[in-house]
Design an enzyme around this catalytic site. Structure first.
Site, mmCIF file in Angstrom:
data_model
loop_
_atom_site.group_PDB
_atom_site.id
_atom_site.type_symbol
_atom_site.label_atom_id
_atom_site.label_comp_id
_atom_site.label_asym_id
_atom_site.label_seq_id
_atom_site.Cartn_x
_atom_site.Cartn_y
_atom_site.Cartn_z
ATOM 1 N N HIS A 166 0.816 -1.226 0.000
ATOM 2 C CA HIS A 166 0.000 0.000 0.000
ATOM 3 C C HIS A 166 0.844 1.268 0.000
ATOM 4 O O HIS A 166 0.314 2.361 -0.129
ATOM 5 C CB HIS A 166 -0.936 0.001 1.216
ATOM 6 C CG HIS A 166 -2.030 -1.006 1.091
ATOM 7 N ND1 HIS A 166 -3.306 -0.683 0.725
ATOM 8 C CD2 HIS A 166 -2.015 -2.354 1.241
ATOM 9 C CE1 HIS A 166 -4.043 -1.781 0.675
ATOM 10 N NE2 HIS A 166 -3.283 -2.804 0.991
ATOM 11 N N ASP A 382 3.194 9.553 -0.798
ATOM 12 C CA ASP A 382 2.014 8.831 -0.315
ATOM 13 C C ASP A 382 1.718 7.702 -1.292
ATOM 14 O O ASP A 382 1.658 7.942 -2.502
ATOM 15 C CB ASP A 382 0.817 9.799 -0.269
ATOM 16 C CG ASP A 382 -0.204 9.399 0.783
ATOM 17 O OD1 ASP A 382 -0.184 8.234 1.196
ATOM 18 O OD2 ASP A 382 -1.017 10.257 1.168
HETATM 19 O O1 LIG Z 1 -1.909 1.042 10.921
HETATM 20 P P1 LIG Z 1 -1.266 2.383 11.122
HETATM 21 O O2 LIG Z 1 0.185 2.266 11.455
HETATM 22 O O3 LIG Z 1 -2.038 3.199 12.100
HETATM 23 O O4 LIG Z 1 -1.335 3.190 9.745
HETATM 24 C C1 LIG Z 1 -2.500 3.308 8.961
HETATM 25 C C2 LIG Z 1 -2.276 2.773 7.570
HETATM 26 O O5 LIG Z 1 -1.408 3.673 6.899
HETATM 27 C C3 LIG Z 1 -0.900 3.290 5.628
HETATM 28 O O6 LIG Z 1 -1.839 3.465 4.583
HETATM 29 C C4 LIG Z 1 -1.527 3.247 3.208
HETATM 30 O O7 LIG Z 1 -2.597 2.621 2.560
HETATM 31 C C5 LIG Z 1 -3.540 3.430 1.887
HETATM 32 C C6 LIG Z 1 -4.492 2.525 1.140
HETATM 33 O O8 LIG Z 1 -3.826 1.757 0.194
HETATM 34 C C7 LIG Z 1 -2.862 4.401 0.947
HETATM 35 O O9 LIG Z 1 -3.837 5.247 0.352
HETATM 36 C C8 LIG Z 1 -1.866 5.248 1.719
HETATM 37 O O10 LIG Z 1 -1.175 6.096 0.821
HETATM 38 C C9 LIG Z 1 -0.882 4.369 2.456
HETATM 39 O O11 LIG Z 1 -0.052 5.166 3.267
HETATM 40 C C10 LIG Z 1 -0.329 1.902 5.712
HETATM 41 O O12 LIG Z 1 0.144 1.482 4.457
HETATM 42 C C11 LIG Z 1 -1.282 0.885 6.305
HETATM 43 O O13 LIG Z 1 -0.619 -0.362 6.446
HETATM 44 C C12 LIG Z 1 -1.671 1.375 7.677
HETATM 45 O O14 LIG Z 1 -2.640 0.504 8.242
HETATM 46 O O1 LIG Z 2 -10.736 10.559 11.500
HETATM 47 C C1 LIG Z 2 -10.562 9.882 10.478
HETATM 48 C C2 LIG Z 2 -9.782 10.376 9.437
HETATM 49 C C3 LIG Z 2 -9.594 9.576 8.306
HETATM 50 N N1 LIG Z 2 -10.182 8.371 8.237
HETATM 51 C C4 LIG Z 2 -9.983 7.517 7.040
HETATM 52 O O2 LIG Z 2 -8.634 7.140 6.955
HETATM 53 C C5 LIG Z 2 -8.328 6.851 5.610
HETATM 54 C C6 LIG Z 2 -6.987 7.490 5.245
HETATM 55 O O3 LIG Z 2 -6.515 6.855 4.113
HETATM 56 P P1 LIG Z 2 -5.393 7.473 3.184
HETATM 57 O O4 LIG Z 2 -5.210 6.529 2.072
HETATM 58 O O5 LIG Z 2 -5.752 8.844 2.776
HETATM 59 O O6 LIG Z 2 -4.065 7.564 4.079
HETATM 60 P P2 LIG Z 2 -3.364 6.577 5.131
HETATM 61 O O7 LIG Z 2 -3.779 7.036 6.486
HETATM 62 O O8 LIG Z 2 -3.814 5.197 4.843
HETATM 63 O O9 LIG Z 2 -1.908 6.790 4.915
HETATM 64 C C7 LIG Z 2 -9.473 7.372 4.750
HETATM 65 O O10 LIG Z 2 -10.224 6.292 4.285
HETATM 66 C C8 LIG Z 2 -10.264 8.218 5.726
HETATM 67 O O11 LIG Z 2 -11.642 8.232 5.472
HETATM 68 C C9 LIG Z 2 -10.939 7.886 9.293
HETATM 69 O O12 LIG Z 2 -11.456 6.772 9.200
HETATM 70 N N2 LIG Z 2 -11.122 8.668 10.383
#
Ligand SMILES: O=P(O)(O)OC[C@H]1O[C@H](O[C@H]2O[C@H](CO)[C@@H](O)[C@H](O)[C@H]2O)[C@H](O)[C@@H](O)[C@@H]1O
Ligand SMILES: O=c1ccn([C@@H]2O[C@H](COP(=O)(O)OP(=O)(O)O)[C@@H](O)[C@H]2O)c(=O)[nH]1
Length: 737
Positions: A166, A382
């Site tokens: 991701h 990102d």
């Molecule tokens: O589980 P966390 O450490 O709290 O982090 C939350 C997630 O962040 C990352 O999200 C990625 O996936 C998104 C969907 O494909 C993408 O849009 C975004 O750009 C990525 O940063 C991480 O990859 C996840 O594993 C985490 O759960």
């Molecule tokens: O208070 C919040 C703020 C964000 N989101 C969700 O978190 C995800 C963020 O995904 P993104 O791919 O933009 O970034 P990531 O956090 O995975 O790097 C989106 O689906 C938002 O709707 C959420 O559930 N609660």
């Protein structure tokens, strides 16, 4: 019924303890929010961490947790506080996350983190294997579990495994700095299909595969032992319907049903109808470009002061990974920047930045998306960024403007957004102005195109495409015509061998008996190989011949005291057990004077390549060169040589990472047929790994056992995986009396 098992670090629900009671909340972050929609419809199982540590659990709590997650078709992997500190906060978020997002200065290469990462990946593997039933498929997600595919494949080679990353896969120049780079790549290669959000991440990955593991890559397929691993890009979508319909329902709400947040937003809109709202939502993460965004907003207010009191930035920053020092620093920096701007610009009736540091429930996100005129998304890196897509999906009247960083994966598919470089404040300031002044027709026209695509390529479609592609990998093996030499076939072969009266065994050397070395001279036979060859050579009624492109001098030195039969230089020289060399071909080598200088220019222009000079041939080796440069140069060299050799009796042979120029009348096939013409054999076994061995496979009679080393296109009937399997096979022949 077979099922799909999703595996990710986090489950879609997170559990906390509140006075021995479980407090369950949905997980935040794109992976969980996106995959949740897929999981719901699939009827499968989701394996991940529940949010609680082993230390927090006792037997009865554990049962409660199992029950709560099972209700959502999930199973939890139990992690200790130490695992969380070293595997999650440590290796995942202080090593892999910064490195893969090009923050080298934040990257910590800690051995303890790495050891914990390996241990925890094994914990996940154990839970997956426990839950696997025949016919199940496994879909592993993200950088926390890069070793998992191979750990599962080792135990269950029959299972289809997909892996999706991701986050970005960095360029080779970044990835190569990583101390455990081989292990990570081979861990991923346990999959049958590896997916990325964008083609850029895919090509970076393939570049590392070629350069670090030196594997053959054909378009987007990696030949890995006896398997093909497919690599492709699948840009993740969102649950478009869910967001769009929630936004429609939202417009129909009575004042009393509106959330407190929405009422506040409405008050704001009522009070100053010509003031516009700019929205940003992200986890508080240094990859999201939050300080850049605030500074660019400050720059905008200074550059275009007419917008003071006419615009407000609403920033929702969700707490994330707050045990990691860089995140704590970012929190401090963000607080200070927001304070500075509000202090500098605020008036009695206007605060330029509204800043929320918390996570919000879905309904509040819809409040924010639907009330904002502009979304300002500025990550410095990102993987995808789903917030950008969610904002567009909620614009039911197709108004609103998305400003999007070109460093987000989403930018590749959202061309109609206003694209910015997150480091260019001038450009961001101008984009904000353009967004605030954009005519409504233009907003509608841009969003119409964006929405169509988001609706079409939803998260369900994305998952479906991925699984379809994973299913298709089952047929990839059929491209290769040979059959794996399995135990049953080996048994049949040994029985034929025992029954036969006169037997010929033709063995290629490099890549078959001995592994590939950077320097060909280092591939001399080891003691175990000599012992094996001695045994085979003594088998009754058996002619064992080592047949190689090597020069006679090298083999003479290596097998000085042995009475093996040898054929060298692709078939120019034959030495029978008598140790007398006999020329099978009468050749000239005066052509070398003309060809050598050409090869030398290629050596000069292609670092890592070298010339091997044999008596009757010249070889240009490129095994140590950059694979992509070598590919270009081999095409060039081939063109140059083809025009030069047309009047001579020469041929250009493409071997394994080598181009060899030699007489056309010499090849291993001709040499093999010489042997066959002077003696009758009723058992023939030939084995080899590269192109030059194909002549041999073609020449031997039908019914011979022809075996290729490695999973490649071949005329051989069977294949074995590698030199290790070759040795096991030969040893079985040597054991059969
Ligand atoms: O589980 P966390 O450490 O709290 O982090 C939350 C997630 O962040 C990352 O999200 C990625 O996936 C998104 C969907 O494909 C993408 O849009 C975004 O750009 C990525 O940063 C991480 O990859 C996840 O594993 C985490 O759960
Ligand atoms: O208070 C919040 C703020 C964000 N989101 C969700 O978190 C995800 C963020 O995904 P993104 O791919 O933009 O970034 P990531 O956090 O995975 O790097 C989106 O689906 C938002 O709707 C959420 O559930 N609660």
């Amino acid at each position: 019924m077979s099922k799909t098992i999703i595996v990710s670090n986090r489950l879609p629900l997170q559990i906390k303890l509140n006075n021995d009671e479980l407090e369950i909340t949905p997980s935040v972050g794109g992976l969980a929010t996106g995959m949740k929609s897929v999981h719901k419809d699939d009827g499968g199982l989701w394996i991940g961490w529940s949010g609680l540590t082993e230390e927090e659990l006792n037997e009865s709590l554990e049962k409660k947790v199992d029950k709560a997650v099972a209700k959502e078709n999930c199973a939890s992997v139990n992690l200790s506080q130490n695992d969380i500190d070293n595997y999650y906060f440590g290796f995942s978020n202080r090593t892999l996350w910064p490195l893969f997002h090009y923050f080298m200065e934040y990257t910590e290469f800690e051995k303890d983190f790495w050891e914990s990462y390996k241990r925890v990946n094994q914990k996940f593997a154990d839970v997956v294997i426990e839950n696997l039933e025949d016919g199940d498929k496994v879909w592993v997600h993200d950088y926390q579990l890069l070793l998992l595919p191979q750990l599962i494949k080792d135990k269950r080679p029959d299972v289809s495994i997909g892996f999706f990353l991701h986050i970005p896969f960095p360029s080779y120049e970044i990835f190569r700095t990583f101390p455990w780079r081989e292990e990570l790549l081979t861990g991923m290669l346990g999959s049958d299909l590896i997916g990325f959000h964008t083609y850029d991440y895919e090509r970076h990955f393939l570049s590392s595969i070629k350069r670090i593991l030196r594997l053959d890559v054909k378009f987007n397929e990696i030949i890995y032992h006896d398997r093909i691993v497919k690599v492709d890009s699948f840009p993740m979508g969102i649950d478009y319907k869910k967001f769009h319909e929630a936004a429609i329902n939202h417009t129909e709400l009575n004042t009393n049903d509106k959330s407190e947040l929405q009422q506040r937003l409405d008050d704001h809109i009522q009070a100053s109808q010509d003031t516009k709202l700019i929205l940003s939502i992200d986890r508080l993460d240094y990859t999201k470009g939050i300080p850049n965004r605030i500074r660019a907003f400050e720059y905008f207010l200074n550059k275009y002061p007419e917008f003071k009191e006419k615009v407000r930035l609403i920033m929702l920053s969700v707490p994330s990974r707050s045990n990691v020092p860089q995140y704590q620093l970012l929190k401090k920096e963000t607080d200070e920047l927001v304070g500075r701007i509000n202090g500098q610009f605020a008036t009695v009736s206007w605060t330029p930045v509204w800043y929320f540091y918390r996570s919000m429930p879905f309904d509040n996100l819809i409040d924010l998306y639907t009330s904002s005129d502009v979304a300002l998304i500025t990550p410095v890196r990102d993987g995808m960024n789903l917030v950008a897509k969610e904002y567009v999906a909620t614009r039911t009247k197709k108004d609103g403007v998305l400003i999007l960083s070109e460093m987000a994966g989403a930018s590749k598919e959202m061309n109609e957004a206003l694209m910015i470089n997150p480091n260019n404040f001038e450009q961001i300031a101008d984009a904000i102005k353009q967004a605030l002044e954009m005519p409504i027709e233009e907003q509608i026209s841009r969003n119409t195109i964006l929405q169509k695509r988001l609706e079409r390529y939803s998260v369900e479609k994305w998952a479906h495409e991925f699984m379809k592609s994973l299913d298709a990998t089952k047929n990839l093996g059929q491209v290769i015509v040979s059959e794996k030499l399995n135990d049953k076939l080996v048994e049949r072969m040994l029985s034929d061998y025992k029954k036969a009266k006169s037997k010929l065994i033709l063995l290629d050397y490099d890549g078959t008996l001995a592994g590939f070395q950077d320097n060909p001279q280092n591939a001399s036979p080891d003691a175990a190989l000599i012992k094996l060859l001695d045994r085979l050579n003594e088998m009754p009624n058996t002619d064992m011949v080592i047949i190689s492109g090597r020069d006679k001098e090298t083999f003479e030195k290596w097998f000085e005291n042995k009475d093996y039969s040898l054929i060298t230089d692709h078939g120019v020289w034959l030495r029978k057990r008598t140790k007398e060399w006999e020329a099978l071909e009468r050749l000239k080598n005066d052509w070398m004077e003309n060809i050598r200088p050409i090869l030398e220019t290629f050596v000069d222009r292609t670092p890592g390549t070298f010339i091997e000079e044999k008596k009757y041939s010249l070889a240009w080796h490129y095994r140590k060169a950059d694979p992509e440069l070598a590919q270009i140069r081999t095409i060039e060299l081939n063109t140059v040589l083809t025009s030069l050799i047309s009047n001579n009796d020469l041929t250009v042979l493409k071997g394994n990472k080598v181009i060899e120029i030699k007489s056309s009348s010499v090849n291993k096939g001709r040499a093999a047929s010489r042997l066959l013409s002077v003696k009758d054999y009723d058992f023939i076994f030939t084995i080899g790994d590269d192109w030059t061995d194909e002549y041999m496979f073609e020449e031997v009679p039908e019914g011979s056992y022809t075996v290729k080393v490695g999973f490649k296109k071949t005329k051989a009937k069977y294949y074995v995986k590698d030199t290790k399997e070759v040795r096991t096979l030969i040893s079985k022949i040597a054991d059969s009396q």
